[in-house]
Design a protein around this motif. Structure first.
Motif, PDB file in Angstrom:
ATOM      1  N   GLY A   2     -34.846  -4.148 -28.287  1.00 44.38           N
ATOM      2  CA  GLY A   2     -34.781  -5.159 -29.886  1.00 44.38           C
ATOM      3  C   GLY A   2     -33.563  -4.519 -30.207  1.00 44.38           C
ATOM      4  O   GLY A   2     -32.532  -6.015 -30.436  1.00 44.38           O
ATOM      5  N   TYR A 240     -32.344 -12.991 -30.356  1.00 44.39           N
ATOM      6  CA  TYR A 240     -33.717 -12.789 -31.228  1.00 44.39           C
ATOM      7  C   TYR A 240     -33.928 -11.033 -31.767  1.00 44.39           C
ATOM      8  O   TYR A 240     -34.573 -11.077 -32.483  1.00 44.39           O
ATOM      9  CB  TYR A 240     -34.704 -13.441 -30.566  1.00 44.39           C
ATOM     10  N   ASP A 242     -35.622  -9.906 -29.273  1.00 47.50           N
ATOM     11  CA  ASP A 242     -36.997  -9.305 -29.290  1.00 47.50           C
ATOM     12  C   ASP A 242     -36.697  -7.688 -28.448  1.00 47.50           C
ATOM     13  O   ASP A 242     -35.122  -7.446 -27.607  1.00 47.50           O
ATOM     14  CB  ASP A 242     -37.129 -10.132 -28.024  1.00 47.50           C
TER      15      ASP A 242
END
Length: 314
Positions: A2, A240, A242
């Motif tokens: 991520g 984001y 992630d």
């Protein structure tokens, strides 16, 4: 992953009585590491004296990126980066994984050019691909163009000059390094208290790489000055941050020593991946969330990394 972090830097150090350093590069290192700490005065973080500090640089504007001077120095820096990277890979023979930071070396040599004179300065400027007027007027803009301070993305570039305690100091030169190169200037007692001087250098680098570089550079007692740049870069793969999914199947990769490693690959949605088929390699590049470009070069069967990682291909 991520989140990916890169940590790089360059050190140039010169011992006493060896002023013509371009003839023999005494110490030029690409460095990487990990840890965390904060810089503060005192024995725990070394002893040094701050001679001059740069002002907080203003945000770089898009309109500045189109000026003739900035474009010229940016092109010179990119040409230097291509050649430097290719030569570093060729010298390593592709045996090990390593990290180099061309902008760090360019910054260190730019500071050296500012401090030098005569034929030494001319030789440095030749390596940098710029004349003195262009370098001194546009380097701070090049420096500012690297900086980024976002919610998920950060890029910092920190220059510094370290003088042996007792060395004569030209205040005009110290001021120029701060104003035109964003450089901190320090004095440290490398000869009389080498451990504390090295500790001060170590914690400066540690602070300016957000704790990721924590190394003893072992600058010796004869060190007359050191030019140090620290680059910190942090970005995420997607909006984001992630974790990216992995492929279900594994893929075999041949390592430099001929061994084979089976591994899963990360999966992601890339809008602007551009593949390119070269003469003896395949490459593609994409961008991170903040717009940093990542380029991958895969040698064709029978070719080594050093054979395809040329300045032209890069």
């Amino acid at each position: 992953m991520g989140e990916k972090r890169a940590r790089m830097g360059a050190i140039y150090a010169a011992p006493a009585m060896r002023r013509k350093f371009m003839k023999k590069l005494v110490c030029a290192l690409a460095i990487a590491g990990a840890a965390a700490f904060a810089f503060a005065a005192g024995c725990a973080t070394g002893r040094s004296t701050l001679l001059c500090a740069p002002e907080q640089p203003a945000a770089f504007k898009y309109t500045e990126s189109t000026s003739d001077g900035f474009v010229a120095l940016k092109e010179a820096a990119e040409s230097f980066a291509d050649g430097f990277t290719a030569r570093a890979i060729a010298a390593d023979n592709g045996a090990d994984n390593f990290v180099v930071s061309p902008i760090s070396m360019y910054s260190a040599l730019a500071m050296a050019a500012e401090c030098a004179a005569g034929s030494t300065r001319e030789e440095l400027l030749g390596a940098l691909g710029a004349d003195y007027e262009l370098l001194s007027s546009e380097f701070l803009n090049l420096y500012r163009s690297v900086l980024l301070d976002g919610k998920h993305s950060t890029a910092t570039l920190s220059n510094s000059v370290w003088l042996a305690e007792g060395a004569p100091i030209l205040q005009e030169g110290v001021n120029s390094l701060a104003q035109s190169y964003g450089a901190y200037s320090y004095s440290a007692d490398f000869a009389g208290d080498n451990e504390q001087a090295n500790l001060a250098v170590r914690h400066f680098v540690k602070k300016h790489t957000n704790g990721l570089i924590d190394s003893d550079f072992k600058l010796d007692e004869d060190t007359y000055f050191a030019l140090i740049n620290a680059l910190y870069l942090k970005d995420i793969w997607n909006m984001y941050g992630d974790e990216l999914a992995l492929t279900e199947e594994s893929y075999a990769f041949e390592n430099g020593d001929g061994s084979v490693t089976d591994m899963q690959l990360m999966k992601g949605k890339y809008i602007a991946v551009r593949p390119y088929e070269g003469e003896n390699f395949t490459s593609c590049y994409t961008r991170t969330n903040a717009g940093f470009e990542i380029m991958f070069i895969l040698p064709d069967e029978g070719y080594s990394v050093s054979e395809v990682m040329t300045a032209e291909n890069i």
